[in-house]
Scaffold this motif. Structure first.
Motif, PDB file in Angstrom:
ATOM      1  N   UNK A  34       0.816  -1.207   0.000  1.00  0.00           N
ATOM      2  CA  UNK A  34       0.000   0.000   0.000  1.00  0.00           C
ATOM      3  C   UNK A  34       0.856   1.267   0.000  1.00  0.00           C
ATOM      4  N   UNK A  35       1.955   1.249   0.759  1.00  0.00           N
ATOM      5  CA  UNK A  35       2.862   2.397   0.734  1.00  0.00           C
ATOM      6  C   UNK A  35       3.499   2.525  -0.650  1.00  0.00           C
ATOM      7  N   UNK A  36       3.897   1.388  -1.234  1.00  0.00           N
ATOM      8  CA  UNK A  36       4.489   1.409  -2.567  1.00  0.00           C
ATOM      9  C   UNK A  36       3.526   1.951  -3.611  1.00  0.00           C
ATOM     10  N   UNK A  37       2.250   1.545  -3.521  1.00  0.00           N
ATOM     11  CA  UNK A  37       1.257   2.056  -4.471  1.00  0.00           C
ATOM     12  C   UNK A  37       1.072   3.558  -4.309  1.00  0.00           C
ATOM     13  N   UNK A  38       1.069   4.032  -3.065  1.00  0.00           N
ATOM     14  CA  UNK A  38       0.917   5.467  -2.825  1.00  0.00           C
ATOM     15  C   UNK A  38       2.118   6.240  -3.367  1.00  0.00           C
ATOM     16  N   UNK A  39       3.304   5.703  -3.169  1.00  0.00           N
ATOM     17  CA  UNK A  39       4.511   6.353  -3.694  1.00  0.00           C
ATOM     18  C   UNK A  39       4.462   6.378  -5.224  1.00  0.00           C
ATOM     19  N   UNK A  40       3.924   5.320  -5.832  1.00  0.00           N
ATOM     20  CA  UNK A  40       3.767   5.300  -7.285  1.00  0.00           C
ATOM     21  C   UNK A  40       2.883   6.420  -7.792  1.00  0.00           C
ATOM     22  N   UNK A  41       1.915   6.832  -6.962  1.00  0.00           N
ATOM     23  CA  UNK A  41       1.038   7.956  -7.292  1.00  0.00           C
ATOM     24  C   UNK A  41       1.608   9.293  -6.809  1.00  0.00           C
TER      25      UNK A  41
ATOM     26  N   UNK B 161      -0.757   7.442   5.654  1.00  0.00           N
ATOM     27  CA  UNK B 161      -1.964   6.780   6.158  1.00  0.00           C
ATOM     28  C   UNK B 161      -1.847   5.263   6.078  1.00  0.00           C
ATOM     29  N   UNK B 162      -1.279   4.751   4.982  1.00  0.00           N
ATOM     30  CA  UNK B 162      -1.110   3.297   4.844  1.00  0.00           C
ATOM     31  C   UNK B 162      -0.194   2.760   5.936  1.00  0.00           C
ATOM     32  N   UNK B 163       0.898   3.480   6.219  1.00  0.00           N
ATOM     33  CA  UNK B 163       1.820   3.038   7.260  1.00  0.00           C
ATOM     34  C   UNK B 163       1.196   3.070   8.638  1.00  0.00           C
ATOM     35  N   UNK B 164       0.497   4.167   8.971  1.00  0.00           N
ATOM     36  CA  UNK B 164      -0.122   4.289  10.291  1.00  0.00           C
ATOM     37  C   UNK B 164      -1.201   3.217  10.487  1.00  0.00           C
ATOM     38  N   UNK B 165      -1.987   2.943   9.462  1.00  0.00           N
ATOM     39  CA  UNK B 165      -3.005   1.895   9.568  1.00  0.00           C
ATOM     40  C   UNK B 165      -2.366   0.543   9.856  1.00  0.00           C
ATOM     41  N   UNK B 166      -1.234   0.262   9.210  1.00  0.00           N
ATOM     42  CA  UNK B 166      -0.540  -1.003   9.451  1.00  0.00           C
ATOM     43  C   UNK B 166      -0.004  -1.069  10.880  1.00  0.00           C
ATOM     44  N   UNK B 167       0.540   0.035  11.377  1.00  0.00           N
ATOM     45  CA  UNK B 167       1.010   0.065  12.766  1.00  0.00           C
ATOM     46  C   UNK B 167      -0.139  -0.234  13.721  1.00  0.00           C
ATOM     47  N   UNK B 168      -1.287   0.401  13.489  1.00  0.00           N
ATOM     48  CA  UNK B 168      -2.428   0.215  14.382  1.00  0.00           C
ATOM     49  C   UNK B 168      -2.908  -1.234  14.371  1.00  0.00           C
ATOM     50  N   UNK B 169      -3.012  -1.834  13.188  1.00  0.00           N
ATOM     51  CA  UNK B 169      -3.457  -3.229  13.098  1.00  0.00           C
ATOM     52  C   UNK B 169      -2.466  -4.177  13.765  1.00  0.00           C
ATOM     53  N   UNK B 170      -1.178  -3.958  13.525  1.00  0.00           N
ATOM     54  CA  UNK B 170      -0.162  -4.832  14.106  1.00  0.00           C
ATOM     55  C   UNK B 170      -0.162  -4.735  15.626  1.00  0.00           C
ATOM     56  N   UNK B 171      -0.263  -3.528  16.153  1.00  0.00           N
ATOM     57  CA  UNK B 171      -0.309  -3.361  17.608  1.00  0.00           C
ATOM     58  C   UNK B 171      -1.524  -4.059  18.209  1.00  0.00           C
TER      59      UNK B 171
END
Length: 483
Positions: free
Chosen positions: A327-334, A342-352
């Protein structure tokens, strides 16, 4: 509309501090991040199950070996599995960059590049398997260097030789899966993995005990079960990709003529540092197995039980990490920095959230979890139960650091994270584990306290790196707009 753009109703606050869930009011956070959390969760679940398949084969082997053959074969199988996975970890971690690259190419609708990345990933998997499988064989013949008991050394050497042959199908499966994950089609890998786990369990029982015309191979039957299961996974994955119509646009005949040397070099250039990052962590835990083995066979068996449980939760977190990279890679592509954050923070929240549940389970049900592995050795059960408690404490650090790595991989940031991992695990965790275990006399518990410390340092360094990289990208974007 691309999935990572869905549901954007609020502009992201410019302050990175406001992006951290722990410092945000819950309702505003959920209102802003609900679409991101849902999308990350949907992408993560099939990847988590597929990731779990890699480690659950080792867990299945150890469950059958521990129940059917006893503590010494369990310790030998655990040591050989850990060291074999250590060798293959460079390839598994290195190839994971392909999914992020495919996601970027897909966000740009570049089908020829996706084809080249897929074929380059397969070539890279073959090259890596030759090198890593060969190193695994060499390591098996020098097992005496690890200072284990004669029985453990003899059994582990033969077990590891068989596992060395499974590196090729394992990496081919991982490389093929990267295409599916990068195109957000991870379910097939999940289904193939689940069926492979069932086959592995069946093969373990048949080959260990000897059923019908099959001889009783004992411990070596468990290694053969893993080899055959991984061959099945690789073949099934390739058959699916070339048979499924949805992949046809990326597998056109004219694409096969396109050279892939540049993509192979790119995968190796980005993948090897990423693989080494994975290697440093896996090596730390593998060498911790060796250190614990110096304390005795009962400690080794207990450590293997606890590390198996921690490996399961870790591989679940790596699924979220892979989703973060995609998801971060796709966002960087755009060129969407806010989307990447947002993609990174969502992943942090889910992992925690996931690792908090795992920690609660480890801390409250440690005795029951240990009883799933072994019941006839009270000393091993007692030691393992205490180690599982410490494993509960490092769940949060483990979940944070692996998601930070995935998010950084999505931004093609691999070199500095590799150095951070080297310092965290080899400069801090391993030396501290040895000092606590032997000079300070904390035994196996000291080893695990050292591991907890290294994971916590890695989590702090890598998370800080991610948010700083986002801030720099945002500042660069603002500078471009105002120039």
């Amino acid at each position: 509309m691309h999935p990572h753009r869905q549901g954007r109703r609020k502009a992201l606050p410019l302050s990175l501090t406001n992006a951290i869930p722990a410092l945000c009011p819950l309702k505003p956070f959920l209102r802003t991040y609900r679409p991101e959390l849902v999308d990350t969760f949907r992408l993560s679940v099939p990847i988590i199950i597929a990731q779990l398949g890699v480690v659950l084969m080792g867990v299945t082997d150890n469950l059958f070996v521990g129940r059917l053959l006893g503590a010494v074969p369990l310790g030998a199988a655990g040591l050989a599995t850990s060291l074999s996975f250590l060798m293959s970890s460079v390839g598994v971690g290195g190839l994971s960059v392909v999914a992020a690259l495919v996601a970027q190419a897909n966000s740009q609708d570049n089908a020829p590049l996706i084809n080249r990345l897929f074929r380059a990933g397969l070539w890279a998997s073959v090259l890596m398997s030759v090198v890593l499988g060969g190193l695994s064989v060499i390591l098996a013949f020098y097992f005496d260097l690890f200072g284990q008991s004669p029985d453990v050394t003899r059994l582990a050497r033969d077990f590891m030789l068989i596992l060395s042959a499974s590196v090729l199908p394992l990496l081919v499966f991982v490389a093929t899966r990267q295409l599916c994950d990068g195109l957000r089609k991870p379910r097939v890998a999940m289904l193939i993995t689940l069926s492979a786990l069932l086959l592995n369990a069946l093969f373990n029982y048949v080959f260990i005990t000897g059923v019908g015309p099959f001889p009783a191979w004992g411990l070596m039957g468990s290694a053969a079960a893993t080899l055959l299961s991984r061959v099945y996974m690789a073949v099934a994955m390739l058959v699916y990709v070339y048979w499924q119509p949805s992949f046809k646009p990326y597998l056109l005949a004219e694409f096969a003529k396109l050279p892939v040397r540049a993509e192979i070099n790119q995968i190796l250039r980005l993948g090897i540092p990423g693989g080494l990052t994975f290697f440093f962590e896996v090596a730390t835990f593998s060498l911790a197995v060796v250190i614990v083995g110096w304390l005795g066979d009962d400690r080794l068996a207990a450590h293997q039980i606890a590390i198996n449980m921690a490996s399961v939760t870790y591989m679940m977190a790596t699924g979220i990490s892979s989703a973060a990279a995609i998801r971060v890679g796709a966002a960087i592509g755009f060129s969407d920095v806010d989307g990447a954050l947002r993609a990174g923070v969502a992943a942090f929240a889910l992992s925690l959230s996931l690792m908090t549940l795992a920690a609660a389970l480890f801390l409250t049900a440690n005795d029951w979890l240990v009883s799933l592995y072994i019941r006839d050795n009270p000393d091993v059960m007692r030691i393992a139960a205490s180690l599982v408690i410490i494993a509960g404490f490092f769940q949060l650090s483990d979940g944070v650091q692996v998601v930070a790595l995935g998010s950084l991989r999505g931004m093609a940031d691999v070199n500095v994270p590799t150095l951070m991992s080297l310092v965290s695990y080899w400069v801090i965790a391993l030396p501290l584990s040895y000092v606590l275990a032997f000079p300070l006399g904390l035994d196996a518990i000291g080893v695990w306290i050292g591991l907890l410390t290294g994971l916590t340092v890695a989590a702090a360094l890598l998370t800080t790196r991610f948010f700083r990289r986002i801030r720099r990208l945002r500042q660069a974007a603002i500078s471009t707009l105002t120039a």
